[in-house]
Design a protein around this motif. Structure first.
Motif, PDB file in Angstrom:
ATOM      1  N   GLY A  71       0.790  -1.223   0.000  1.00  0.00           N
ATOM      2  CA  GLY A  71       0.000   0.000   0.000  1.00  0.00           C
ATOM      3  C   GLY A  71       0.823   1.275   0.000  1.00  0.00           C
ATOM      4  N   PHE A  72       2.038   1.246  -0.596  1.00  0.00           N
ATOM      5  CA  PHE A  72       2.888   2.425  -0.619  1.00  0.00           C
ATOM      6  C   PHE A  72       2.600   3.277  -1.850  1.00  0.00           C
ATOM      7  CE2 PHE A  72       5.294  -0.494   2.058  1.00  0.00           C
ATOM      8  CZ  PHE A  72       5.634   0.341   3.121  1.00  0.00           C
ATOM      9  N   ASP A  73       2.713   4.593  -1.670  1.00  0.00           N
ATOM     10  CA  ASP A  73       2.551   5.518  -2.795  1.00  0.00           C
ATOM     11  C   ASP A  73       3.838   5.656  -3.590  1.00  0.00           C
ATOM     12  OD1 ASP A  73      -0.205   6.614  -2.194  1.00  0.00           O
ATOM     13  OD2 ASP A  73       0.816   7.148  -0.335  1.00  0.00           O
ATOM     14  N   LEU A  74       4.972   5.630  -2.883  1.00  0.00           N
ATOM     15  CA  LEU A  74       6.270   5.874  -3.504  1.00  0.00           C
ATOM     16  C   LEU A  74       7.335   5.025  -2.823  1.00  0.00           C
ATOM     17  CD1 LEU A  74       6.355   9.800  -3.568  1.00  0.00           C
ATOM     18  CD2 LEU A  74       6.088   8.321  -5.564  1.00  0.00           C
ATOM     19  N   GLY A  75       8.407   4.765  -3.555  1.00  0.00           N
ATOM     20  CA  GLY A  75       9.566   4.124  -2.955  1.00  0.00           C
ATOM     21  C   GLY A  75      10.833   4.739  -3.516  1.00  0.00           C
ATOM     22  N   LEU A  76      11.851   4.835  -2.697  1.00  0.00           N
ATOM     23  CA  LEU A  76      13.176   5.245  -3.155  1.00  0.00           C
ATOM     24  C   LEU A  76      14.040   3.997  -3.224  1.00  0.00           C
ATOM     25  CD1 LEU A  76      13.671   8.503  -1.069  1.00  0.00           C
ATOM     26  CD2 LEU A  76      13.673   8.370  -3.566  1.00  0.00           C
ATOM     27  N   ARG A  77      14.655   3.757  -4.372  1.00  0.00           N
ATOM     28  CA  ARG A  77      15.514   2.589  -4.536  1.00  0.00           C
ATOM     29  C   ARG A  77      16.835   3.015  -5.146  1.00  0.00           C
ATOM     30  NH1 ARG A  77      11.028  -1.963  -6.439  1.00  0.00           N
ATOM     31  NH2 ARG A  77       9.924  -1.977  -4.432  1.00  0.00           N
ATOM     32  N   ILE A  78      17.905   2.484  -4.591  1.00  0.00           N
ATOM     33  CA  ILE A  78      19.249   2.824  -5.045  1.00  0.00           C
ATOM     34  C   ILE A  78      19.816   1.576  -5.694  1.00  0.00           C
ATOM     35  CG2 ILE A  78      21.517   3.668  -4.339  1.00  0.00           C
ATOM     36  CD1 ILE A  78      20.037   4.785  -1.810  1.00  0.00           C
ATOM     37  N   ALA A  79      19.748   1.536  -7.011  1.00  0.00           N
ATOM     38  CA  ALA A  79      20.114   0.317  -7.730  1.00  0.00           C
ATOM     39  C   ALA A  79      20.115   0.598  -9.222  1.00  0.00           C
ATOM     40  CB  ALA A  79      19.119  -0.806  -7.412  1.00  0.00           C
ATOM     41  N   ALA A  80      20.557  -0.401  -9.975  1.00  0.00           N
ATOM     42  CA  ALA A  80      20.303  -0.445 -11.410  1.00  0.00           C
ATOM     43  C   ALA A  80      19.039  -1.286 -11.553  1.00  0.00           C
ATOM     44  CB  ALA A  80      21.472  -1.079 -12.148  1.00  0.00           C
ATOM     45  N   VAL A 132      10.322   5.096  -7.401  1.00  0.00           N
ATOM     46  CA  VAL A 132       9.478   4.095  -8.050  1.00  0.00           C
ATOM     47  C   VAL A 132       8.054   4.266  -7.545  1.00  0.00           C
ATOM     48  CG1 VAL A 132      11.300   2.435  -8.509  1.00  0.00           C
ATOM     49  CG2 VAL A 132      10.174   2.386  -6.302  1.00  0.00           C
ATOM     50  N   MET A 133       7.111   4.070  -8.451  1.00  0.00           N
ATOM     51  CA  MET A 133       5.706   4.303  -8.152  1.00  0.00           C
ATOM     52  C   MET A 133       4.869   3.161  -8.709  1.00  0.00           C
ATOM     53  SD  MET A 133       6.007   8.182  -9.543  1.00  0.00           S
ATOM     54  CE  MET A 133       7.517   7.757 -10.432  1.00  0.00           C
ATOM     55  N   PRO A 134       3.797   2.793  -8.033  1.00  0.00           N
ATOM     56  CA  PRO A 134       2.891   1.802  -8.607  1.00  0.00           C
ATOM     57  C   PRO A 134       2.359   2.290  -9.950  1.00  0.00           C
ATOM     58  CG  PRO A 134       2.379   2.181  -6.299  1.00  0.00           C
ATOM     59  CD  PRO A 134       3.358   3.246  -6.700  1.00  0.00           C
ATOM     60  N   PRO A 135       2.021   1.378 -10.846  1.00  0.00           N
ATOM     61  CA  PRO A 135       1.507   1.787 -12.156  1.00  0.00           C
ATOM     62  C   PRO A 135       0.149   2.450 -12.033  1.00  0.00           C
ATOM     63  CG  PRO A 135       1.270  -0.582 -11.865  1.00  0.00           C
ATOM     64  CD  PRO A 135       2.068  -0.087 -10.698  1.00  0.00           C
ATOM     65  N   GLY A 136      -0.188   3.210 -13.040  1.00  0.00           N
ATOM     66  CA  GLY A 136      -1.516   3.814 -13.089  1.00  0.00           C
ATOM     67  C   GLY A 136      -1.485   5.315 -12.866  1.00  0.00           C
ATOM     68  N   LEU A 137      -2.390   6.009 -13.503  1.00  0.00           N
ATOM     69  CA  LEU A 137      -2.578   7.447 -13.369  1.00  0.00           C
ATOM     70  C   LEU A 137      -4.068   7.711 -13.224  1.00  0.00           C
ATOM     71  CD1 LEU A 137      -0.154   8.836 -16.115  1.00  0.00           C
ATOM     72  CD2 LEU A 137       0.094   9.094 -13.639  1.00  0.00           C
ATOM     73  N   PRO A 138      -4.484   8.850 -12.740  1.00  0.00           N
ATOM     74  CA  PRO A 138      -3.644   9.958 -12.280  1.00  0.00           C
ATOM     75  C   PRO A 138      -3.168   9.750 -10.849  1.00  0.00           C
ATOM     76  CG  PRO A 138      -5.938  10.556 -12.086  1.00  0.00           C
ATOM     77  CD  PRO A 138      -5.925   9.188 -12.715  1.00  0.00           C
ATOM     78  N   ARG A 139      -2.054  10.409 -10.521  1.00  0.00           N
ATOM     79  CA  ARG A 139      -1.578  10.378  -9.144  1.00  0.00           C
ATOM     80  C   ARG A 139      -2.267  11.488  -8.358  1.00  0.00           C
ATOM     81  NH1 ARG A 139       3.309   9.458 -11.779  1.00  0.00           N
ATOM     82  NH2 ARG A 139       3.676  11.698 -11.833  1.00  0.00           N
ATOM     83  N   PRO A 140      -2.568  11.247  -7.082  1.00  0.00           N
ATOM     84  CA  PRO A 140      -3.132  12.327  -6.253  1.00  0.00           C
ATOM     85  C   PRO A 140      -2.160  13.491  -6.142  1.00  0.00           C
ATOM     86  CG  PRO A 140      -3.357  10.185  -5.163  1.00  0.00           C
ATOM     87  CD  PRO A 140      -2.472   9.976  -6.357  1.00  0.00           C
ATOM     88  N   ALA A 141      -2.681  14.676  -5.905  1.00  0.00           N
ATOM     89  CA  ALA A 141      -1.843  15.871  -5.789  1.00  0.00           C
ATOM     90  C   ALA A 141      -0.842  15.739  -4.649  1.00  0.00           C
ATOM     91  CB  ALA A 141      -2.716  17.111  -5.585  1.00  0.00           C
ATOM     92  N   ARG A 142      -1.212  15.058  -3.568  1.00  0.00           N
ATOM     93  CA  ARG A 142      -0.301  14.901  -2.428  1.00  0.00           C
ATOM     94  C   ARG A 142       0.948  14.122  -2.852  1.00  0.00           C
ATOM     95  NH1 ARG A 142      -1.311   9.613  -0.682  1.00  0.00           N
ATOM     96  NH2 ARG A 142      -3.192   8.766  -1.655  1.00  0.00           N
ATOM     97  N   VAL A 143       0.770  13.097  -3.712  1.00  0.00           N
ATOM     98  CA  VAL A 143       1.908  12.303  -4.173  1.00  0.00           C
ATOM     99  C   VAL A 143       2.743  13.111  -5.153  1.00  0.00           C
ATOM    100  CG1 VAL A 143       2.604  10.200  -5.379  1.00  0.00           C
ATOM    101  CG2 VAL A 143       0.673  10.148  -3.785  1.00  0.00           C
ATOM    102  N   SER A 144       2.095  13.812  -6.061  1.00  0.00           N
ATOM    103  CA  SER A 144       2.825  14.641  -7.030  1.00  0.00           C
ATOM    104  C   SER A 144       3.642  15.724  -6.325  1.00  0.00           C
ATOM    105  CB  SER A 144       1.854  15.280  -8.026  1.00  0.00           C
ATOM    106  OG  SER A 144       1.212  14.292  -8.813  1.00  0.00           O
ATOM    107  N   ALA A 145       3.092  16.280  -5.238  1.00  0.00           N
ATOM    108  CA  ALA A 145       3.810  17.323  -4.500  1.00  0.00           C
ATOM    109  C   ALA A 145       5.089  16.775  -3.889  1.00  0.00           C
ATOM    110  CB  ALA A 145       2.913  17.916  -3.417  1.00  0.00           C
TER     111      ALA A 145
END
Length: 327
Positions: free
Chosen positions: A141-150, A274-287
């Motif tokens: 149930g995450f909106d966003l993730g930060l990943r450090i990798a190839a 990294v973000m789950p697929p699908g649009l539109p993103r809520p404004a809170r996530v885009s911010a």
């Protein structure tokens, strides 16, 4: 008419299942522990199955609980997204963003930049989940993730924030006592401090400026699943380690650590959103996305692709003799 699902109980169960703690879920949700417990009991009664094994010391999901956890997280995320979209129509971004990040990077570099964001967006909150293990964004149930990798190809949407240089480093004292390796083969005679969450933790890979590759099986006194856990042994001169610049930047500037074998570089990696697929993103996530892009655009350890290529070519000239190519 059939009864509606008990959405509140499902949401409460999702929160308890995530942290395996009734107390933590109560605190996160702003509810009493008794209310949380009653909601879970209500859902168990409705499903006719126990969702948790409870003892005085630990809480664990039952088989039924494990089967229900992903659906519960998805329901909670969908409800939060629907609410956020409705709120977006009424003005400034508001609501909660669930962000996953690696532990060491999150503590040292993500947490310090969040106060400015939260001050600028008083109607928003961030739920920061820190773990070096790769989390399931969709299932968790995450909106966003930060990943450090190839990153490998996947259904997730990816936005590159900056390049991250990795280097083989050691203390001046270690190098004075044990010598300075010039080729990956030389590492067979050195103590190597390993990071367990590398794509190939039992094999370090390098390449030179001509594209020749070499690899070695590192051996040494310590391997850990967190980069910060290697730092004391590294600074004590117990061995060499491959570390990203964001963990060693201050040590390099202060001369406590030195780059070793600069003509041979580990595979390039980057800091990615990294973000789950699908649009539109809520404004809170885009911010939050826009803010993180700005925050990590000019950090001193960031490296774009052009800088990486230039530095690799400059540092490896003249390039070391290639004694052997390896996979």
């Amino acid at each position: 008419m059939p009864r509606l699902p008990d959405f509140e109980a499902w949401a409460v169960f999702a929160s308890v299942a995530e942290g395996l703690s009734f107390s933590r879920a109560a605190e996160d949700l702003g509810l009493s522990k008794a209310t949380v417990s009653k909601a879970v009991a209500r859902l168990e009664a409705r499903l006719g199955a126990r969702l948790f094994h409870r003892t005085s010391r630990r809480l664990a999901l039952t088989e039924a609980g494990r089967a229900a956890r992903e659906d519960a997280a998805a329901l909670l995320a969908a409800g939060e997204a629907a609410e956020a979209r409705a709120l977006d129509a009424n003005g400034a971004p508001r609501g909660r963003v669930r962000l996953a990040a690696p532990m060491s990077f999150g503590v040292a570099h993500v947490a310090p930049v969040l106060p400015e964001f939260l001050t600028a967006h008083p109607q928003m909150s961030v739920d920061l989940h820190l773990s070096d293990a790769q989390v399931d964004l969709v299932g968790g149930g995450f909106d966003l993730g930060l990943r450090i990798a190839a990153l490998a190809d996947s259904s997730l949407r990816v936005r590159r924030l900056c390049g991250v240089r990795r280097s083989l480093v050691a203390t001046p004292d270690y190098l004075a006592r044990h010598g300075r390796p010039e080729h990956p083969d030389d590492l067979k005679r050195h103590a190597c401090l390993g990071y367990a969450y590398l794509p190939t933790p039992d094999r370090w890979h390098f390449s030179d400026s001509t594209g020749v590759t070499a690899s070695v099986a590192p051996e040494g006194p310590l391997r850990a699943n967190n980069a910060d856990a290697l730092a004391p042994a590294l600074r004590a001169g117990l061995g060499l380690a491959v570390q990203p610049d964001f963990t060693i930047w201050d040590d390099l500037r202060a001369g406590r650590l030195e780059r070793v074998m600069p003509g041979w570089q580990p595979p390039p990696i980057a800091l990615n959103l990294v973000m789950p697929p699908g649009l539109p993103r809520p404004a809170r996530v885009s911010a939050l996305i826009a803010y993180l892009e700005r925050a990590f655009a000019t950090v001193p350890w960031a490296q774009n692709a052009t800088e990486a290529a230039t530095e690799a070519a400059g540092e490896s000239s003249p390039s070391p003799p290639s004694r052997r190519a390896a996979g």
